[in-house]
Each structure stands twice: as structure tokens, then as C-alpha cells.
Design a protein around this motif. Structure first.
Motif, short mmCIF file in Angstrom:
data_model
loop_
_atom_site.label_atom_id
_atom_site.label_comp_id
_atom_site.label_asym_id
_atom_site.label_seq_id
_atom_site.Cartn_x
_atom_site.Cartn_y
_atom_site.Cartn_z
N ASP A 176 7.87 -9.54 1.57
CA ASP A 176 8.03 -9.71 3.01
C ASP A 176 8.95 -8.65 3.63
N SER A 177 9.00 -7.49 3.02
CA SER A 177 9.80 -6.42 3.62
C SER A 177 9.04 -5.82 4.80
N SER A 178 9.77 -5.20 5.70
CA SER A 178 9.15 -4.61 6.89
C SER A 178 8.18 -3.48 6.51
N HIS A 179 8.50 -2.75 5.44
CA HIS A 179 7.62 -1.66 5.01
C HIS A 179 6.28 -2.21 4.53
N ILE A 180 6.32 -3.30 3.75
CA ILE A 180 5.08 -3.89 3.24
C ILE A 180 4.24 -4.42 4.39
N PHE A 181 4.88 -5.09 5.35
CA PHE A 181 4.13 -5.61 6.50
C PHE A 181 3.53 -4.48 7.33
N SER A 182 4.23 -3.37 7.47
CA SER A 182 3.70 -2.24 8.22
C SER A 182 2.47 -1.68 7.54
#
Length: 779
Positions: free
Chosen positions: A450-456
């Protein structure tokens, strides 16, 4: 009583009062009137009593009465004043008349005594006579004393006290009469409602409407009785055949009247609330709905019975954190649909069919740490869709499909959701919602991606892949629906449910009409192009309605949409528009064989629209009518001016002949009525070939006119008079032509005084301005 017999019974017995109803204002007012209603059995549905304190009644009635008292006093004083003025006027007239008589008598007496007295004595006698006349007039016409002074005028305070006493006595009398009326109505068991009138009239009206609303709206069920039941007791009554299930089955009549097309689902989270009406048991999804039904059961029993249950088949896709799983779970809990993600489908196969070949292959991939291929995932999904719940209630696919390959595999397995909802949000909203989820206490014990990089990255991949599958579903099935997911989850749920209800109703209506042998619309039914082509009727993709009514060929193949398409007797028919579709749905028989007046021409006799490339590929074939537009020529009554060259962008091949048209409108006319325009013959004289002319090659302005006048001026066959006439016109024409260059050189931007201008400048300027409204043909 005789007067009442002539008036009151008509309100109960005659129209329109008997059907529409009425309100008796202030009746009955006494016990005798209430007894009259009881003797005649004229019973109102309800009696409304408006209560008010004596002080409130006095405050409301006193100002009006005081105002009327003031008006009455003012009128009384005005009347007295008019009478006084009239009396004064009459007295003055009588005095004047009497004065004239007395003066005349005095003059006659004076004439007898003129000779015996001196002048001074005469003057004194005149003064005495005047005094005597005034005395006589005062005695004969005394001033009237004011009659009003004898009468004692009522003071305002006394009038107010009197009116208060009158209001108080009337209030006590009305209270006593109202108590008597209430006692009489109690004996008749007539419902009574008491409303306080202390507040403003609009508030009292609202309170009255609120109390009488149920009586007015639920009047048709006034003698109906309903009894609430527990679910277990209701089931026991039905099982023992003590009572019968209603025609609505498990459907909620209230929800059905509100347009609900999905069958309710009963479980622990969504219990059912039964009610007994006559010999039937009805089930409701909430206590509020049951209470609403119990107030007016006849209203809801008159509605059409529920249509056949249709399994709901939808899919919800969207970027991470868009709310697709929340909506899917809501469908599963509310309506009992099976929620299916790819993970759910794989787990269902592994848990319920562990020894099958599919489960073994999936285990082999998973044990090696590999993801399940799309082919195996689709097979697992197809296996789950064979479950009873999916075939009876329906399913909602959560987050699938997302790639073009997955779409192709679903098409091969004939898995086509009737509606695919795409929840759209931007990457900022995705990251904001992900951050809020991190801050909640309800987190899984194991690490989450759920990191911001993965979501992006997930959001970017989703958008890139969706851009490929969205056009496919929009073009092939028209079942893609985009929803703005920035709104709340309740708003999104309502929007998705509304669209799902609509498509479910449409499917139910389609099945019902087909079962009855009627024509049914096939819009939004996810019919594939291959199926459409295989089941087209005798008219192909041409509109049968316009062909039958107007004899026109309207090709509907240009649009892949099935919005104006219908099915009849197992065949599909496409219409030109909504009006034609409505006519076909109402009565399809006159538009299809054997009652259709016209048959569709053979394929080689149908016009075919061509592109510019298709026209060039037909070389050396030449266009008919030498390239002139046949529609413009015929519509122009085959006149010389109607010969307009066509454009190869608008070309049609008909009967192995090429036709070129002026515009798209002319082309569509030919496509509709080719027999009307195709066989025409050009005239012998044709317009010259239009070649481009340079601007510098055009003649100067006035050259043609000058040549015409010159020819007439020097024509030897003309008479001298004609030649002189046209010579003068030629000279005048030449002078007028020289005005523009002359004025252009002499006129300046700055104003010049008349003495500084050329001698003939003003004359030529006036001549030029006088030519403004001159008709050249009259010269």
C-alpha cells in the motif's frame, strides 16, 4: 329540518360530491344538527374541532369589530354633517325669500310717508326697519339646536367593553354547543380530531393536513385490516396451508411500486417482515414498508404483479481505492448476488473442486509461486458461474476484466456482463484514500502493498489497459457505463443500483413481450455483431417501417448501436429512429412479411455508398450523367440551372453504375429513393466546363455595360432618335464611372472649407451620392 333535507342529503348522495368529497364548514353547530345527521345516517368520516382560548378569540375578532365600529361612527358623523348642511341651505333659502317679502312691504310703507318727513327721519326709519326685519327673521326661523347633542354618543372604551362582552357570551355559547356536538358524534363512533388554533394559520393548516393525510390518501382501504406477523409464524401458516402466499411471493409490494426490479434477499442481515391481509401473507424488507402497506393495502395490491426474476450480471472496474469492492459487497449483502473477484473464483475452485484437472493445474502454478494464467482464471470464473446462486440471483464481478486479452477470453467463454461500471478517480484521490486507510485501526496483521509508489504504478497500468477495452465494449455491446467516483459511497451505490434496476427492467420487459409473441426492443442487451448478422430479418439492416410507409430505403448499418432495434418472431430489425421503433413495437405485423407492402430489393439492386478511394479504384468506369448530380437535376425540375457537378466524396454504386452527388444530403436522398433518380437523360445543351479563372483576367467593372451601350449607340440599323438617346446614356455612364477615381484623388482625410475645394467637387460629390438608390436596370 325541511330546509336541511333539501340541502344536506345531496352532499352524500349526488355527484360530484359523492365521488370527490366535501368539507362541512361550521356544521353541525348545535346538538340538534348533530342529531339530525344521526337520524338520517349521514356520517362524516372525521370531525375536526379547532380549539382556541377566549383571549385568543378576542384578540382575533376585536380589532376587526373595532375597525367596523370606527367606520360606522365615521359614516354616522358624515351623515349628520350632510343633514346639517342641507338644513342650513334650506333655512338660508327661506330666510332670503322672507327677507325679500319684508323689504318689499317696508318699501310700500315708506312710499306713503315720503312727503311728510325729512331725510334724516327717513334714514332713521330705514335702520329701524332693518332691525325689525332681522328680528322677524330670527323669530320666524330660529337656529335649530344640534339633535345629536341630546343623544349620548358611545365612547370608544364603552364600545370595546360591549364588544368584548358579546364575544365572551358567543364563545361560551359555542363551547357549550361544541361539547354537545362532540357527545352526539361519540355516540355515532365518528372519529374526532382536535387541533389548537393558537399558532399561525399556515401552521394550523399543516397540522390539519398531517392528521388527515392518512384518512384522505388511504380512504380506499378504510375497511381493510392487516396484522403484522413474525417470520417464523408466517412460514408456519404457509406450510400448514392455513394461509396462502400472495401473488407477490417474496417481493416487497412497496419496493415494487417504487420501481425495484431486483428480487429482495432474506438473511440474518436483511430480515423479512411479514404481514397478513385477508388470506394472504406478504413479505416486506423493513418495518416502515410494512406499516405503509398496512395503512393502504388496496393501493399496492392494484399494481401489476412482479415480472419473472432475472439474474443480475454486472461487472465493476476502476483504479485502486475507487470503491468497486465496496459496491460489489453491498450488492452481495443486499440482494444476495455472488461477488466474484479473480481470487474468489480461484479459491472457490480449489476449495469445492480440489480433485478436478483445473484445480490441479492451478495448484501446480501456485506452488511454484506463479500467478494463474488468464486462461485458467477465466475457466475458474466460468466454473463458478455455473453455481445455482449465479444462475438464479446473479453475480457481480469485482475488478475484472482489465486487459484486452481478458476481454477476448471472456468473449470466447460467452461471459458478457449486461453492464460494466467504471468508477473514475484521479491519482491524487487514489493516494488520499490510501493514506486514510493507513490511518485506520482495522489493518491486516501481514504487510500490505500500500505504498504510494505501488498505487501510482497500479493506477497508471489500469488507465493504460482500460483505454483499450473501453472502446471495444462501447462499440460492440454498448454496456460500458462511467461513474464519477469522487462522490460519496452512498451516491455511487445509488447510481449503480439505479442503472442496474433500469437494465433489469428492460430485460424483464423483453422476456415478457417475447413470451407474449410481441415485438421487443433489444437495446442494451449485449447482442454481439455476429449474432445480429445471423438473425437479421428479411430487410437486413434496412428500416422496414420507412420502406412500408414511404417506400424509402433507409440503411441503418452505418451505426452499430442497437438503440432503435427490435426482435420479432426470432428475427432482428433495425429502425431509422424512435418514432419508427415505437410504430414497430406497437404493431409489427404490417411491416414484415406477409403483410409488408414492399419487399427488399435484391442485393445487386441496392445502392452502395463509396468513398473517394473506392471511386478511383473503379477506373476506367465513368460517372453517369457526365458527373452531374442526378438529385439536384431532378429536384430542380430538370432545368438547365439545375445541372450541378458532383463531388467524388459523395458517390454511390447502383445497378453497376456510378453516380456522384453535390452533397451528403443529396446522396442520402438517392440512397432512400434510387429508383426515382437513377434513370435520367441529360439535355443536349450542357453548361461549359468550368475552368479556374485568374483574378487578374477578370474584366474591369462596367466593361460589359459599356459595350452594350456602345453597340446600341452606333447601331446603323437603329433610328437617329435611338442612337442619340443611347449616346447620351453612354456619355452619362462614362461621367458616372469617372466619379469614383476623381473623388478618390480629390477627397482628403481632413475637412476643407468650400472655398478651398476644387470648383466642381461639390457637384460631382452630390451626383455620386444621388446614385445610391438608383436601379441600374432603369438607366
Amino acid at each position: 329540518m325541511e330546509v336541511l333535507d333539501n340541502i344536506v342529503p345531496a352532499w352524500w348522495m349526488k355527484e360530484p360530491f359523492r365521488s370527490t368529497g366535501f368539507v362541512l364548514d361550521g356544521f353541525p353547530r348545535t346538538g340538534d344538527e348533530a342529531q339530525y345527521l344521526a337520524d338520517r345516517m349521514l356520517c362524516p368520516d372525521v370531525a375536526v374541532f379547532l380549539e382556541a382560548d377566549e383571549d385568543d378569540v378576542t384578540d382575533r375578532l376585536l380589532p376587526t369589530r373595532v375597525q367596523k365600529w370606527h367606520e360606522k361612527q365615521a359614516k354616522k358623523m358624515e351623515k349628520k354633517q350632510k343633514i346639517r348642511e342641507l338644513k342650513e341651505k334650506i333655512r338660508a333659502e327661506l330666510i332670503a325669500r322672507r327677507r325679500a317679502q319684508l323689504v318689499a312691504e317696508a318699501k310700500r310703507r315708506g312710499e306713503h310717508n315720503i312727503g311728510g318727513h325729512e331725510d334724516e327721519v327717513l334714514d332713521e326709519e330705514d335702520e329701524d326697519e332693518e332691525e325689525d326685519i332681522e328680528a322677524v327673521l330670527e323669530e320666524e326661523f330660529p337656529k335649530d339646536e344640534d339633535e345629536g347633542e341630546d343623544e349620548e354618543e358611545e365612547e370608544e372604551s364603552d364600545a370595546i367593553d360591549r364588544m368584548k362582552n358579546e364575544i365572551s357570551e358567543k364563545y361560551e355559547t359555542d363551547i357549550s354547543n361544541m361539547q354537545t356536538v362532540q357527545e352526539e358524534l361519540d355516540k355515532l363512533l365518528i372519529p374526532q380530531t382536535t387541533i389548537s388554533c393558537k399558532r399561525k394559520p399556515r401552521i394550523v393548516c399543516y397540522q390539519m393536513y398531517k392528521k388527515l393525510k392518512d384518512l384522505v390518501e388511504n380512504r380506499e382501504s378504510i375497511f381493510e385490516k392487516c396484522y403484522p406477523l413474525s417470520y417464523s409464524l408466517a412460514r408456519k401458516m404457509i406450510v400448514l396451508s392455513y394461509k396462502h402466499p400472495s401473488n407477490f411471493g417474496q417481493w416487497d409490494p412497496i419496493k415494487l411500486s417504487e420501481g425495484d426490479a431486483i428480487k429482495p434477499y432474506q438473511n440474518q442481515d436483511t430480515p423479512s417482515f411479514p404481514a397478513l391481509h385477508r388470506n394472504c401473507v406478504y413479505f416486506f424488507t423493513s418495518k416502515e414498508n410494512r406499516e405503509t402497506f398496512m395503512k393502504n393495502p388496496i393501493k399496492y395490491l392494484r399494481q401489476p404483479k412482479p415480472k419473472s426474476t432475472v439474474p443480475v450480471k454486472i461487472a465493476i472496474v476502476g483504479p485502486p481505492k475507487s470503491g468497486k469492492t465496496t459496491v460489489a459487497k453491498k450488492f452481495a449483502s443486499t440482494y444476495g448476488l455472488m461477488r466474484l473477484s479473480m481470487g474468489d473464483a480461484l479459491r472457490w475452485v480449489l476449495n469445492n473442486q480440489p480433485e478436478t484437472e483445473l484445480a490441479l493445474v492451478l495448484k501446480w502454478h501456485l506452488h511454484k509461486g506463479l500467478t494463474a494464467p488468464d486462461e485458467l482464471a477465466i475457466r475458474a470464473l466460468d466454473t463458478v458461474l455455473m453455481d445455482t446462486v449465479c444462475n438464479t440471483t446473479g453475480f457481480v464481478i469485482d475488478g475484472y476484466p482489465v486487459t484486452r486479452k481478458q476481454v477476448s477470453l471472456l468473449e470466447e467463454m460467452k461471459i458478457i456482463p449486461v453492464k460494466i461500471f467504471e468508477l473514475q478517480i484521479d491519482v491524487k484521490e487514489v493516494l488520499r484514500r490510501a493514506l486514510l486507510d493507513k490511518q485506520t485501526s482495522e489493518r491486516f496483521p501481514y504487510p500490505m502493498h500500500d505504498s504510494s509508489h505501488i498505487f501510482s504504478v497500479k493506477n497508471s497500468c489500469y488507465k493504460a489497459q482500460t483505454e483499450e477495452i473501453r472502446p471495444y465494449y462501447e462499440e460492440q455491446h454498448q454496456n460500458w457505463y462511467v461513474i464519477d467516483a469522487f462522490h460519496s459511497k452512498w451516491w455511487i451505490w445509488d447510481k449503480v443500483l439505479q442503472e442496474t434496476q433500469a437494465i433489469t427492467k428492460q430485460i424483464q420487459l423483453y422476456l415478457e413481450r417475447i413470451r407474449q409473441g410481441k415485438a421487443a426492443s433489444i437495446a442494451d442487451l449485449c447482442i454481439m455483431p455476429e449474432e445480429l448478422l445471423s438473425r437479421l430479418g428479411e430487410f437486413g439492416q434496412y428500416c422496414p417501417v420507412t420502406l412500408a410507409e414511404k417506400g424509402e430505403l433507409v440503411d441503418c448499418s452505418e451505426s452499430p448501436s442497437l438503440q432503435f432495434a427490435a426482435e420479432f418472431r426470432g428475427h432482428y430489425y433495425k429502425m431509422a429512429g424512435q418514432e419508427e421503433l415505437d410504430k414497430f413495437l406497437n404493431d409489427p405485423e404490417p411491416y414484415v412479411p406477409p403483410l409488408a407492402p414492399y419487399a427488399l430489393p435484391l442485393p445487386n439492386m441496392l445502392p452502395k455508398k463509396l468513398t473517394a478511394a473506392d471511386v478511383k479504384a473503379l477506373f476506367p468506369m465513368q460517372a453517369e450523367m457526365q458527373g452531374y448530380c442526378p438529385v439536384t437535376y431532378l429536384d430542380g425540375k430538370q432545368r438547365y440551372e439545375a445541372l450541378v457537378p458532383g463531388d467524388i466524396e459523395y458517390a454511390v454504386l447502383y445497378r453497376k453504375k456510378l453516380y456522384i452527388f453535390e452533397s451528403e444530403e443529396k446522396l442520402q436522398k438517392f440512397m432512400r429513393l434510387p429508383e426515382k433518380y437513377w434513370n435520367q437523360t441529360l439535355p443536349t445543351k450542357l453548361p461549359p466546363i468550368k475552368e479556374p479563372i485568374l483574378l487578374t483576367a477578370l474584366p474591369l467593372t462596367g466593361y460589359l455595360e459599356q459595350v452594350v451601350v456602345s453597340v446600341k449607340s452606333y447601331n446603323p440599323r437603329s433610328s437617329d432618335y435611338i442612337r442619340k438617346k443611347y449616346k447620351r446614356k453612354l456619355e452619362q455612364f462614362v461621367d458616372h464611372c469617372e466619379l469614383i477615381p476623381y473623388l478618390g484623388t480629390k477627397m482628403t482625410q481632413k475637412y476643407k472649407e468650400p472655398q478651398n475645394r476644387p470648383i466642381d467637387f461639390d457637384h460631382k460629390l452630390q451626383t455620386f451620392l444621388s446614385l445610391k438608390d438608383v436601379d441600374p436596370s432603369s438607366q
